[in-house]
Structure formats: structure tokens, C-alpha cells
Design a protein around this motif. Structure first.
Motif, PDB file in Angstrom:
ATOM      1  N   ASN A   1      -6.066 -22.965   8.648  1.00  0.00           N
ATOM      2  CA  ASN A   1      -6.820 -21.831   9.080  1.00  0.00           C
ATOM      3  C   ASN A   1      -8.061 -21.317   8.778  1.00  0.00           C
ATOM      4  O   ASN A   1      -8.819 -20.651   9.320  1.00  0.00           O
ATOM      5  CB  ASN A   1      -5.706 -20.538   8.637  1.00  0.00           C
ATOM      6  CG  ASN A   1      -4.505 -20.622   9.565  1.00  0.00           C
ATOM      7  OD1 ASN A   1      -4.624 -20.764  10.627  1.00  0.00           O
ATOM      8  ND2 ASN A   1      -3.359 -20.528   8.685  1.00  0.00           N
TER       9      ASN A   1
ATOM     10  N   ALA B   1       1.494 -13.259  13.508  1.00  0.00           N
ATOM     11  CA  ALA B   1       2.962 -13.364  13.734  1.00  0.00           C
ATOM     12  C   ALA B   1       3.531 -14.860  13.545  1.00  0.00           C
ATOM     13  O   ALA B   1       4.520 -15.037  13.227  1.00  0.00           O
ATOM     14  CB  ALA B   1       3.232 -12.635  15.068  1.00  0.00           C
ATOM     15  N   GLY B   2       2.427 -15.664  14.210  1.00  0.00           N
ATOM     16  CA  GLY B   2       3.063 -17.198  13.921  1.00  0.00           C
ATOM     17  C   GLY B   2       3.135 -17.628  12.801  1.00  0.00           C
ATOM     18  O   GLY B   2       4.201 -18.164  12.195  1.00  0.00           O
TER      19      GLY B   2
ATOM     20  N   ARG C   1      -8.455 -11.534  12.553  1.00  0.00           N
ATOM     21  CA  ARG C   1      -7.392 -12.305  13.201  1.00  0.00           C
ATOM     22  C   ARG C   1      -6.435 -11.783  14.034  1.00  0.00           C
ATOM     23  O   ARG C   1      -6.226 -10.586  14.211  1.00  0.00           O
ATOM     24  CB  ARG C   1      -6.392 -13.039  12.117  1.00  0.00           C
ATOM     25  CG  ARG C   1      -7.106 -13.612  10.921  1.00  0.00           C
ATOM     26  CD  ARG C   1      -7.667 -14.754  11.519  1.00  0.00           C
ATOM     27  NE  ARG C   1      -6.583 -15.978  11.521  1.00  0.00           N
ATOM     28  CZ  ARG C   1      -6.667 -17.204  11.862  1.00  0.00           C
ATOM     29  NH1 ARG C   1      -8.021 -17.369  12.213  1.00  0.00           N
ATOM     30  NH2 ARG C   1      -5.856 -18.117  11.967  1.00  0.00           N
ATOM     31  N   SER C   2      -5.935 -12.383  15.127  1.00  0.00           N
ATOM     32  CA  SER C   2      -5.178 -11.974  16.046  1.00  0.00           C
ATOM     33  C   SER C   2      -3.759 -11.606  15.643  1.00  0.00           C
ATOM     34  O   SER C   2      -3.351 -12.454  14.859  1.00  0.00           O
ATOM     35  CB  SER C   2      -5.234 -12.781  17.387  1.00  0.00           C
ATOM     36  OG  SER C   2      -4.294 -14.053  17.168  1.00  0.00           O
ATOM     37  N   TRP C   3      -2.973 -10.777  16.327  1.00  0.00           N
ATOM     38  CA  TRP C   3      -1.629 -10.453  15.832  1.00  0.00           C
ATOM     39  C   TRP C   3      -0.929 -11.515  16.111  1.00  0.00           C
ATOM     40  O   TRP C   3       0.228 -11.835  15.397  1.00  0.00           O
ATOM     41  CB  TRP C   3      -1.112  -9.164  16.249  1.00  0.00           C
ATOM     42  CG  TRP C   3      -1.807  -8.007  15.786  1.00  0.00           C
ATOM     43  CD1 TRP C   3      -2.843  -7.205  15.864  1.00  0.00           C
ATOM     44  CD2 TRP C   3      -1.397  -7.587  14.395  1.00  0.00           C
ATOM     45  NE1 TRP C   3      -3.256  -6.215  15.016  1.00  0.00           N
ATOM     46  CE2 TRP C   3      -2.274  -6.478  13.815  1.00  0.00           C
ATOM     47  CE3 TRP C   3      -0.630  -8.113  13.478  1.00  0.00           C
ATOM     48  CZ2 TRP C   3      -2.370  -5.626  12.929  1.00  0.00           C
ATOM     49  CZ3 TRP C   3      -0.430  -7.455  12.147  1.00  0.00           C
ATOM     50  CH2 TRP C   3      -1.510  -6.271  11.927  1.00  0.00           C
ATOM     51  N   ARG C   4      -0.962 -12.355  17.435  1.00  0.00           N
ATOM     52  CA  ARG C   4      -0.312 -13.413  17.534  1.00  0.00           C
ATOM     53  C   ARG C   4      -0.330 -14.638  16.422  1.00  0.00           C
ATOM     54  O   ARG C   4       0.680 -15.031  16.204  1.00  0.00           O
ATOM     55  CB  ARG C   4      -0.943 -14.041  19.051  1.00  0.00           C
ATOM     56  CG  ARG C   4       0.021 -15.115  19.446  1.00  0.00           C
ATOM     57  CD  ARG C   4      -0.145 -15.769  20.713  1.00  0.00           C
ATOM     58  NE  ARG C   4       0.320 -14.699  21.637  1.00  0.00           N
ATOM     59  CZ  ARG C   4       0.466 -15.054  23.118  1.00  0.00           C
ATOM     60  NH1 ARG C   4      -0.120 -16.177  23.440  1.00  0.00           N
ATOM     61  NH2 ARG C   4       1.184 -14.316  23.788  1.00  0.00           N
ATOM     62  N   ALA C   5      -1.499 -14.782  16.056  1.00  0.00           N
ATOM     63  CA  ALA C   5      -1.723 -15.834  14.984  1.00  0.00           C
ATOM     64  C   ALA C   5      -1.026 -15.365  13.747  1.00  0.00           C
ATOM     65  O   ALA C   5      -0.358 -16.293  13.123  1.00  0.00           O
ATOM     66  CB  ALA C   5      -3.123 -16.095  14.641  1.00  0.00           C
TER      67      ALA C   5
END
Length: 161
Positions: free
Chosen positions: A152, A37-38, A31-35
């Protein structure tokens, strides 16, 4: 609500969300860190709102049982919310959900006394109002968690919820 209480509630919410997001991240390392963090920010704010609503919901239920003066409302104080921060910190799955549940019961028991004093209800009736409010809000937030989990899971192939 004082700024200190708001900060403590947000800290408790973010800690609770972190305890929920870390196992998800461990199961889905790509998973991306942006996802992530969101999810963490959204989950933390949702948890903070639920925590903030707990005494108000308990007071509303108590008011249905025994109507009181309209000016008196149960709110969080730093003394009442501090154990909640501790229970949120200990929400990590490795420490066990039973221990976390016991801490939340302790926080709820801390709300019972002020609610009984404020509304004029007995201790057991106030405990019932706090319990019903906590369980109701807990079920609502668990439903939101599962819904987000399903969304998700649809984005990550091979993940079954």
C-alpha cells in the motif's frame, strides 16, 4: 465450532483489523473507501483465522510434547472467546498496546487450563505451548501486515513504512 463462536471470532478479527486500519486511514486521508473496506475485510478475516488457529496450534504443540488420544482437540468455546473479543475491541492504539498485550495474555491464560486438562500436561508446559503458539501466529500475522503495508505504501507516494 459453533456458529456463535464463529461470529465472535469474526467480530474479534474485524475489531482488531479496524484498530489497525484506522491509524493507516488517518495517515492517508486520500484513500478511497473501497480500498479501506477491502483492507478492513481482508485484515478482519486474516485476524479471525489467526484467532481460530491459536488453540489448535497450541494443542498441536502440546501433542508434540506429550502425545494424547487423537480424538481430543482444543477448540474455542463462547466462554473462552468472549475475552478475546474484548481484547480486540481494546486494540485501538489510543488505549495502548501494553494494555492490549495484557488482555491477550489473559485470554491465553484462559486457554491454558482447558489445554492442560485435555492433554495431561502440567500448567506451565501448557502455558508454554499456548505462548509459543500465540507468539508464532502473532509474528506470522505481523509479517503479513507489514507486507500489505509495503504494497500500500508503494501505491501512495510519500508514505514510508
Amino acid at each position: 465450532m459453533s456458529p456463535a463462536v464463529v461470529v465472535l471470532l469474526v467480530l474479534a478479527g474485524m475489531s482488531e483489523a479496524l484498530g489497525r486500519v484506522l491509524p493507516f486511514l488517518a495517515r492517508n486521508p486520500g484513500r478511497s473507501w473501497r480500498a479501506v473496506a477491502g483492507l478492513l475485510v481482508a485484515g478482519g478475516l486474516l485476524e479471525a483465522v489467526v484467532f481460530a488457529l491459536w488453540p489448535l496450534t497450541a494443542w498441536t504443540l502440546a501433542d508434540l510434547v506429550l502425545p494424547t488420544s487423537p480424538g481430543a482437540v482444543l477448540v474455542w468455546t463462547p466462554e473462552l472467546v468472549a475475552p478475546l473479543v474484548l481484547s480486540a475491541v481494546l486494540a485501538f492504539p489510543l488505549l495502548g498496546p501494553l494494555f492490549h498485550l495484557l488482555l491477550l495474555v489473559g485470554v491465553g491464560a484462559g486457554l491454558v487450563g482447558p489445554l492442560a486438562t485435555l492433554t495431561g500436561l502440567g500448567w506451565w508446559e501448557s502455558a508454554g505451548c499456548v505462548t509459543v503458539a500465540g507468539v508464532g501466529l502473532g509474528l506470522a500475522v505481523e509479517g503479513a501486515r507489514r507486507l500489505v503495508g509495503r504494497w500500500n505504501a508503494a501505491e501512495v507516494p510519500g508514505v514510508v513504512w
